[in-house]
Design a protein around this motif. Sequence first.
Motif, PDB file in Angstrom:
ATOM      1  N   TYR A   1       0.839  -1.013  -0.107  1.00 39.22           N
ATOM      2  CA  TYR A   1      -0.034  -0.127   0.080  1.00 39.22           C
ATOM      3  C   TYR A   1       1.051   1.228  -0.091  1.00 39.22           C
ATOM      4  O   TYR A   1       1.627   1.362   0.842  1.00 39.22           O
ATOM      5  N   LEU A   2       0.774   2.181  -1.001  1.00 38.40           N
ATOM      6  CA  LEU A   2       1.603   3.279  -1.217  1.00 38.40           C
ATOM      7  C   LEU A   2       1.021   4.346  -0.193  1.00 38.40           C
ATOM      8  O   LEU A   2      -0.303   4.906  -0.323  1.00 38.40           O
ATOM      9  N   THR A   3       1.910   4.622   0.826  1.00 42.98           N
ATOM     10  CA  THR A   3       1.604   5.705   1.747  1.00 42.98           C
ATOM     11  C   THR A   3       1.951   7.032   1.676  1.00 42.98           C
ATOM     12  O   THR A   3       1.659   8.039   2.474  1.00 42.98           O
TER      13      THR A   3
ATOM     14  N   GLY B   1      -2.133   7.126  -1.404  1.00 40.02           N
ATOM     15  CA  GLY B   1      -2.927   6.215  -0.894  1.00 40.02           C
ATOM     16  C   GLY B   1      -3.587   5.311  -1.552  1.00 40.02           C
ATOM     17  O   GLY B   1      -4.777   5.156  -1.833  1.00 40.02           O
ATOM     18  N   ARG B   2      -3.103   3.977  -2.054  1.00 43.14           N
ATOM     19  CA  ARG B   2      -3.618   3.236  -3.123  1.00 43.14           C
ATOM     20  C   ARG B   2      -2.794   1.923  -2.669  1.00 43.14           C
ATOM     21  O   ARG B   2      -1.922   1.922  -2.260  1.00 43.14           O
ATOM     22  N   VAL B   3      -3.308   0.837  -2.887  1.00 40.31           N
ATOM     23  CA  VAL B   3      -2.685  -0.383  -3.324  1.00 40.31           C
ATOM     24  C   VAL B   3      -1.816  -0.426  -4.422  1.00 40.31           C
ATOM     25  O   VAL B   3      -2.487  -0.207  -5.639  1.00 40.31           O
ATOM     26  N   ASP B   4      -0.583  -0.231  -4.704  1.00 37.91           N
ATOM     27  CA  ASP B   4       0.398   0.030  -5.690  1.00 37.91           C
ATOM     28  C   ASP B   4       0.915  -1.192  -6.211  1.00 37.91           C
ATOM     29  O   ASP B   4       1.166  -1.134  -7.389  1.00 37.91           O
ATOM     30  N   MET B   5       1.044  -2.386  -5.409  1.00 40.42           N
ATOM     31  CA  MET B   5       1.690  -3.640  -5.870  1.00 40.42           C
ATOM     32  C   MET B   5       1.111  -4.822  -5.161  1.00 40.42           C
ATOM     33  O   MET B   5       1.009  -4.893  -3.958  1.00 40.42           O
ATOM     34  N   LEU B   6       0.978  -5.909  -6.012  1.00 42.59           N
ATOM     35  CA  LEU B   6       0.622  -7.179  -5.639  1.00 42.59           C
ATOM     36  C   LEU B   6       1.844  -8.065  -5.761  1.00 42.59           C
ATOM     37  O   LEU B   6       2.434  -7.972  -7.151  1.00 42.59           O
TER      38      LEU B   6
ATOM     39  N   TYR C   1       4.827  -9.823 -10.478  1.00 42.21           N
ATOM     40  CA  TYR C   1       4.340  -8.486  -9.911  1.00 42.21           C
ATOM     41  C   TYR C   1       2.922  -8.212 -10.566  1.00 42.21           C
ATOM     42  O   TYR C   1       2.858  -8.525 -11.884  1.00 42.21           O
ATOM     43  N   ILE C   2       2.310  -7.394  -9.955  1.00 37.40           N
ATOM     44  CA  ILE C   2       1.058  -6.738 -10.536  1.00 37.40           C
ATOM     45  C   ILE C   2       1.081  -5.254  -9.962  1.00 37.40           C
ATOM     46  O   ILE C   2       0.851  -5.083  -8.752  1.00 37.40           O
ATOM     47  N   PHE C   3       1.408  -4.343 -10.814  1.00 41.70           N
ATOM     48  CA  PHE C   3       1.385  -2.880 -10.472  1.00 41.70           C
ATOM     49  C   PHE C   3       0.385  -2.105 -10.798  1.00 41.70           C
ATOM     50  O   PHE C   3      -0.430  -2.489 -11.887  1.00 41.70           O
ATOM     51  N   ASN C   4      -0.248  -1.265 -10.016  1.00 41.94           N
ATOM     52  CA  ASN C   4      -1.280  -0.458 -10.097  1.00 41.94           C
ATOM     53  C   ASN C   4      -0.958   0.732 -11.630  1.00 41.94           C
ATOM     54  O   ASN C   4       0.209   0.856 -11.592  1.00 41.94           O
ATOM     55  N   ASP C   5      -1.876   0.676 -12.294  1.00 42.53           N
ATOM     56  CA  ASP C   5      -1.668   1.496 -13.769  1.00 42.53           C
ATOM     57  C   ASP C   5      -1.055   3.040 -13.213  1.00 42.53           C
ATOM     58  O   ASP C   5      -0.607   3.419 -14.076  1.00 42.53           O
ATOM     59  N   TYR C   6      -1.278   3.412 -12.146  1.00 39.71           N
ATOM     60  CA  TYR C   6      -0.516   4.552 -11.833  1.00 39.71           C
ATOM     61  C   TYR C   6       0.699   4.558 -10.990  1.00 39.71           C
ATOM     62  O   TYR C   6       1.043   5.790 -10.607  1.00 39.71           O
ATOM     63  N   SER C   7       0.951   3.368 -10.886  1.00 36.12           N
ATOM     64  CA  SER C   7       2.439   3.258 -10.064  1.00 36.12           C
ATOM     65  C   SER C   7       3.616   3.730 -10.929  1.00 36.12           C
ATOM     66  O   SER C   7       3.782   4.041 -12.150  1.00 36.12           O
TER      67      SER C   7
ATOM     68  N   GLU D   1       7.207  -1.409 -14.560  1.00 31.43           N
ATOM     69  CA  GLU D   1       7.157  -2.127 -16.020  1.00 31.43           C
ATOM     70  C   GLU D   1       7.569  -3.512 -15.987  1.00 31.43           C
ATOM     71  O   GLU D   1       7.267  -4.329 -17.169  1.00 31.43           O
ATOM     72  N   MET D   2       7.985  -4.189 -14.693  1.00 29.75           N
ATOM     73  CA  MET D   2       8.299  -5.413 -14.657  1.00 29.75           C
ATOM     74  C   MET D   2       7.246  -6.347 -14.124  1.00 29.75           C
ATOM     75  O   MET D   2       6.711  -5.990 -13.431  1.00 29.75           O
ATOM     76  N   SER D   3       7.173  -7.746 -14.955  1.00 29.96           N
ATOM     77  CA  SER D   3       6.180  -8.411 -14.481  1.00 29.96           C
ATOM     78  C   SER D   3       6.712  -9.596 -13.813  1.00 29.96           C
ATOM     79  O   SER D   3       5.675 -10.423 -13.153  1.00 29.96           O
ATOM     80  N   ALA D   4       7.958 -10.141 -13.806  1.00 32.76           N
ATOM     81  CA  ALA D   4       8.253 -11.333 -13.252  1.00 32.76           C
ATOM     82  C   ALA D   4       9.915 -11.065 -12.996  1.00 32.76           C
ATOM     83  O   ALA D   4      10.411 -10.192 -13.674  1.00 32.76           O
ATOM     84  N   PHE D   5      10.387 -11.826 -11.968  1.00 35.70           N
ATOM     85  CA  PHE D   5      11.632 -11.824 -11.605  1.00 35.70           C
ATOM     86  C   PHE D   5      12.036 -12.948 -10.904  1.00 35.70           C
ATOM     87  O   PHE D   5      11.512 -13.950 -10.204  1.00 35.70           O
TER      88      PHE D   5
END
Length: 278
Positions: free
Chosen positions: A67-69, A74-79, A101-107, A113-117
Motif C-alpha cells: 500500500y503506497l502511503t 493512498g492506494r494498493v500499488d503492488m501485488l 508482480y502486478i502494479f497499479n496503472d498509476y504506479s 514495468e516489470m512483470s516477473a523476476f
Amino acid sequence: PKIVTAQTIYKFRSDSLQQKSQVRIGAWYTSDYIFMGRADSAKAPYLSPYVGYYHKSGFFVNGSMSYLTAAEEGRVDMLKLSGGYDYYRKKFEAGLIATGYIFNDYSYSILSEMSAFINGYVGYDLSGFMIYADGSLGFSENTDVFLGVEINRKFYAIKNKLRITPAVYINAGTQQYYSEYYTMRSTQTGQGHANGMGNSGSQTTSPNNLKVSESNKFELLDYEADLQISYKIKKVRLYISGTWTFPVNPATIVSDQGTYEEELKNRFYWATGIRCTL
C-alpha cells in the motif's frame, strides 16, 4: 540483488532450515522503493502485509500487498506472489526464487514495468563471514540480466535473540526495464502517471519521447552498505534495517529535445517489520 524488495521479505534470510513446516505472517514498512541505486524522483513508501507457507523441505510460497502511503496517493500499488526453494547446510546455502508482480496503472515504482523476476543465489561461510553470489532475470517487454555479490557478518547477543548483520553489496546488470519506466511511468518525464494517463484518465504521450540509451548494456550499477537488526520474542521476530546506496554509471537519456545524462544521488532508506510464525 536486494529487492526492497525485492524483496525486503527475503532480505533477512532464515538462520537455518526449520525442523517443521511453518506459516509466517507479518508486515513491512519501507521508506522508499529503490532498486540498485535507482528510484523515481517521488518517494514511494510502502506498507506491505504478507503471508507465506514454508515447508520443512525448503520449498516455500508467499504473497504480499504493498500500500503506497505517500501524501495524496493512498492506494494498493503492488501485488506480489513468490515461490521457491532454499537449501541449507552447515556452511553452504543456495536458493531459487520466482516472483510475479502486478502494479497499479498509476504506479511510479522503478520496477513498475516489470512483470516477473527470477533470482538464484549461493552462499558460503568463510570462517565467520558469509559471501553470497546471485544471478537474476527481470522480465518486462524485454529481459534484463543482473549479477550481485554480498558479504555479511552476523553477530548474536542476548542468548541469540538479538541478531545484528552489517553487509556490503555490489550489483551489476542491464537496464531495459529502466528505459520502459522512463518512457511510460517516470514522474521525471513530466507525466507523473503510468502509461501516459493523466488524472482525468485521458491518454497522453511523453512530450520528449524519452528512453535510456544502450539499456541492454551490462555494467556496474551500484554499491550498497546495509545494517540489519532483528530481535526474536518466542514466535515473533522484529526487524529494522538501514541501507545506503551509491549508484554509478548514470544512464544516458535520449529525447526529442536532446541527450543528457541522468543525475544519480546517493540515497538512504530504511525498513522495519514484524513476523509471526504459526
